[in-house]
Each structure stands twice: as structure tokens, then as C-alpha cells.
Design an enzyme around this catalytic site. Sequence first.
Site, PDB file in Angstrom:
ATOM      1  N   THR A  77      54.571  80.579  54.102  1.00  0.00           N
ATOM      2  CA  THR A  77      54.010  79.969  55.026  1.00  0.00           C
ATOM      3  C   THR A  77      54.723  78.513  55.668  1.00  0.00           C
ATOM      4  OG1 THR A  77      51.667  80.589  54.028  1.00  0.00           O
ATOM      5  CG2 THR A  77      51.637  78.778  55.586  1.00  0.00           C
ATOM      6  N   SER A 123      51.297  66.479  51.059  1.00  0.00           N
ATOM      7  CA  SER A 123      50.286  68.046  51.515  1.00  0.00           C
ATOM      8  C   SER A 123      49.910  67.728  52.620  1.00  0.00           C
ATOM      9  CB  SER A 123      49.210  68.052  50.493  1.00  0.00           C
ATOM     10  OG  SER A 123      48.353  67.164  50.849  1.00  0.00           O
ATOM     11  N   CYS A 124      49.234  68.685  53.466  1.00  0.00           N
ATOM     12  CA  CYS A 124      48.983  68.881  54.767  1.00  0.00           C
ATOM     13  C   CYS A 124      47.839  67.657  54.810  1.00  0.00           C
ATOM     14  CB  CYS A 124      48.286  70.176  55.162  1.00  0.00           C
ATOM     15  SG  CYS A 124      47.258  70.674  53.856  1.00  0.00           S
ATOM     16  N   ASN A 125      46.951  67.623  54.001  1.00  0.00           N
ATOM     17  CA  ASN A 125      45.600  66.365  54.096  1.00  0.00           C
ATOM     18  C   ASN A 125      46.072  65.150  53.833  1.00  0.00           C
ATOM     19  OD1 ASN A 125      43.327  68.090  54.442  1.00  0.00           O
ATOM     20  ND2 ASN A 125      43.877  69.216  52.634  1.00  0.00           N
ATOM     21  N   ARG A 151      40.043  74.695  54.569  1.00  0.00           N
ATOM     22  CA  ARG A 151      40.137  76.088  54.749  1.00  0.00           C
ATOM     23  C   ARG A 151      40.070  76.531  53.281  1.00  0.00           C
ATOM     24  NH1 ARG A 151      43.777  76.006  52.049  1.00  0.00           N
ATOM     25  NH2 ARG A 151      46.201  75.968  52.380  1.00  0.00           N
ATOM     26  N   GLY A 158      42.744  61.064  47.747  1.00  0.00           N
ATOM     27  CA  GLY A 158      42.911  59.473  47.754  1.00  0.00           C
ATOM     28  C   GLY A 158      43.887  59.169  46.811  1.00  0.00           C
ATOM     29  N   HIS A 183      41.743  72.330  58.223  1.00  0.00           N
ATOM     30  CA  HIS A 183      40.929  71.480  57.575  1.00  0.00           C
ATOM     31  C   HIS A 183      40.158  70.608  58.464  1.00  0.00           C
ATOM     32  CE1 HIS A 183      43.176  72.683  54.036  1.00  0.00           C
ATOM     33  NE2 HIS A 183      44.277  72.042  54.267  1.00  0.00           N
TER      34      HIS A 183
END
Length: 343
Positions: free
Chosen positions: A11, A139-141, A168, A195, A220
Site C-alpha cells: 500500500t 504514521s498517517c494519523n 478505518r 498522542g 480516518h
Amino acid sequence: MIRVAINGYGTIGKRVADAVAAQKDMKVVGVSKTRPNAEAFVAKQRGYPLYIADISKKPAFEKVGLKVAGSVEDMLKNCDVVVDATPGAVGATNKPLYEKLGIKAIWQGGEDHEIAGFSFNSDCNYKDAIGRQFVRVVSCNTTGLCRIINTIDKEYGVAHVHAIMVRRGSDPGEIKKGPIDAVVLDPVTVPSHHGPDVLSVLPHISITTMAMIVPTTMMHMHAIQITTKKPVSRDRVIELITKHPRMGIVKKSAGIKSTAELKEFAMDLGRQRADLYENCIFEDSIYAKDNELCFFQAIHQEADVVVENIDAIRAMAGTEKDAAKSVAITNAALGFVPIQNSH
Ligand code: NAD
């Protein structure tokens, strides 16, 4: 030309490979796969030399018409930087090989901060990545959180962030993951790991995060509340987001109020793989009163870290010392302009 190898063509890896290939100062020297699947055929179609983790599987690849250029170690010997996009925790097992070969390596957010001892976000700490051997792109978040928190912090000072992540359940191609019919608290305990992960990039920020997983694959959604040190202005926040090269406003006029409509918009705009590299912040959700700022932002988990990987490569190679310039080069090569410019 910076010679880049992609170890793990899934991905994230397949997107990073295409983004590297689009840059004028970088070149894909190879990508690696474990199995001869559809993605391996895409690598062939793109003209990326295909290397394999387990060379004993070479006949299985060649039987289906996939030429194998060699082992992962062969690939690594030809590169300046490897982007490790193998599944979380697998990347850590590759570190001894990267050390042995003396190459620069980038890991993804599925690995711990300690793997590289440095966690990266173009906006926040590009300069500190210059010349480094090892870097972890968060990460993405965390990437989405760092961009907006850093921007608000620079303007108003951040006293505290409270963020709730509705995540997701799986990426679209992951057919064996769930949940199918549940809202899963992940984790039940507070804070979630997001966090503390933000602190790996912005250690001075006070932040509490909570997270859950829902049955969707697209994006997300973050519900964010920031307490600022100085009074905050809604118009100025919209201006800051609009000016930012990796954040976008989903304008009220677009009538979009879901991740599904947002992805449909990205598809219609003709974005490659319908990728949204930017934080997608809903204009109508932006609420500012005294020292409180609230909003919703959607994060495309498969895409926002891709552009960060490209900047990390450039910083580590030491060829561009200015973060803003690298971001501009990366974005331009991908033809990427944040979403508010398209509606
Ligand atoms: P993925 O499973 O889609 O892709 C991983 C690829 O690596 C697969 O093609 C697999 O065949 C290959 N692989 C497995 N073991 C290997 C090995 N030993 N050597 C070479 N290749 C190997 O995973 P992904 O979603 O792309 O995630 C990669 C990393 O990016 C993880 O750290 C993940 O946490 C992080 N990340 C993922 C997302 C996301 O939403 N998918 C977002 C941000 C960060």
C-alpha cells in the site's frame, strides 16, 4: 540523482515508488516483493526492477512472467536510500542489513520511534533530518495531527490538544480485516498511542488522544479540540490552512460531509489512485471562540505519508536544506495542489 530502493511494495511502497519516479532528482533502482501478486505485475508495468526477499521463490515469479532482478540485498547494494515499507515490525528485522551495507534507511509509522531514534514530519523537523542515516516517517494519523498542531502552535501557542480518531478498519484491498459490524475501541484505554507518537516529533505539546476503529476503508476522521494560549480567530485559521502546502479546506460550497464523498471528489479530480495527500479540514466544522478551536479533519491513510517520505529522502541525502523548497518540489512533481484550489 538520489538512488532509492523500496523494500516492501505494498500500500505505501507502491505509492512511494511512483512518487520517487515523478521527482527529477530521484530514481527508483528497484522494488521488492515477497509474492508474485497483482502488485508485482504493476511494478513490471511501471518498469521498476523487481527484487525478492526470499530468492528461493524466484521460479514462482518467473513462472508467471515476472523477471526477478535479484535478492533484496542485491537491490540495496545499488541504492543511496532505502524506503522500508514492509509491514509493521518486519521493518525492524531489516535494520542489521541496512547497517551492514551502510545505507540510509527510512522506516514507516508501524515501527517504533527507537528504530531510527528520529521521527520525521516535513513541516516540523525537516532540518534535523538533514544528513541522517536513519529516519522514521510517522504514521498517517500522526502526520495529520503534526501538520495542524504545529501550524496552530506557531501562530497561537498550543496549551492542550484533545483529539479523537475514528479510524478505518482496513485499507480497501485488505479483504481479511475487520470489523464488519462493530465500533471497536482501539484501545479502550486513554490515551491511544497517537498522542505519545505526536510527542516523538513535537515533544513540547500537551496532547490526549482517544481512538476507535469502524467498518470503513476510505479514510480516518479526526475530531480535534485545541486549547490555544492566545485567542484564536476562525478566519485566520482558515487562512493558515489555505496557505499550507499539505493542508486543504473542504469548502462548504462543495457540500461534502463524509469520507465517501471526499474520495469520490478525489477520483473525479483525477488524482492518481484517488490519493489525498493533504489533511482535509471541513470548513464548516471550524469553530473558534476565545482560546478554543474545534474542527473535523479527514486523513487518507494510504497517501498523506507518501509525500513526507519524499521530503525525508531529500533531507537525508542533504541535497535540499530548505524544508519549504523540498515540499514545493515534491508537490509540483506530483501535480499536487491542495483540495481547496479545486472547488
Ligand atoms: P502492506 O502490507 O500493504 O505492504 C507491505 C509489503 O511488504 C507487501 O507487499 C509485502 O508483500 C511486503 N513484504 C512483507 N515482508 C517483506 C519482507 N521481509 N521483505 C520485503 N517485502 C516484504 O503494508 P502497508 O500498509 O504498506 O504498511 C507498510 C508500513 O507503512 C507499516 O509500517 C505501516 O504501519 C505503515 N503505514 C501504513 C499505512 C496504511 O494505512 N496502510 C499508513 C501509514 C503508514
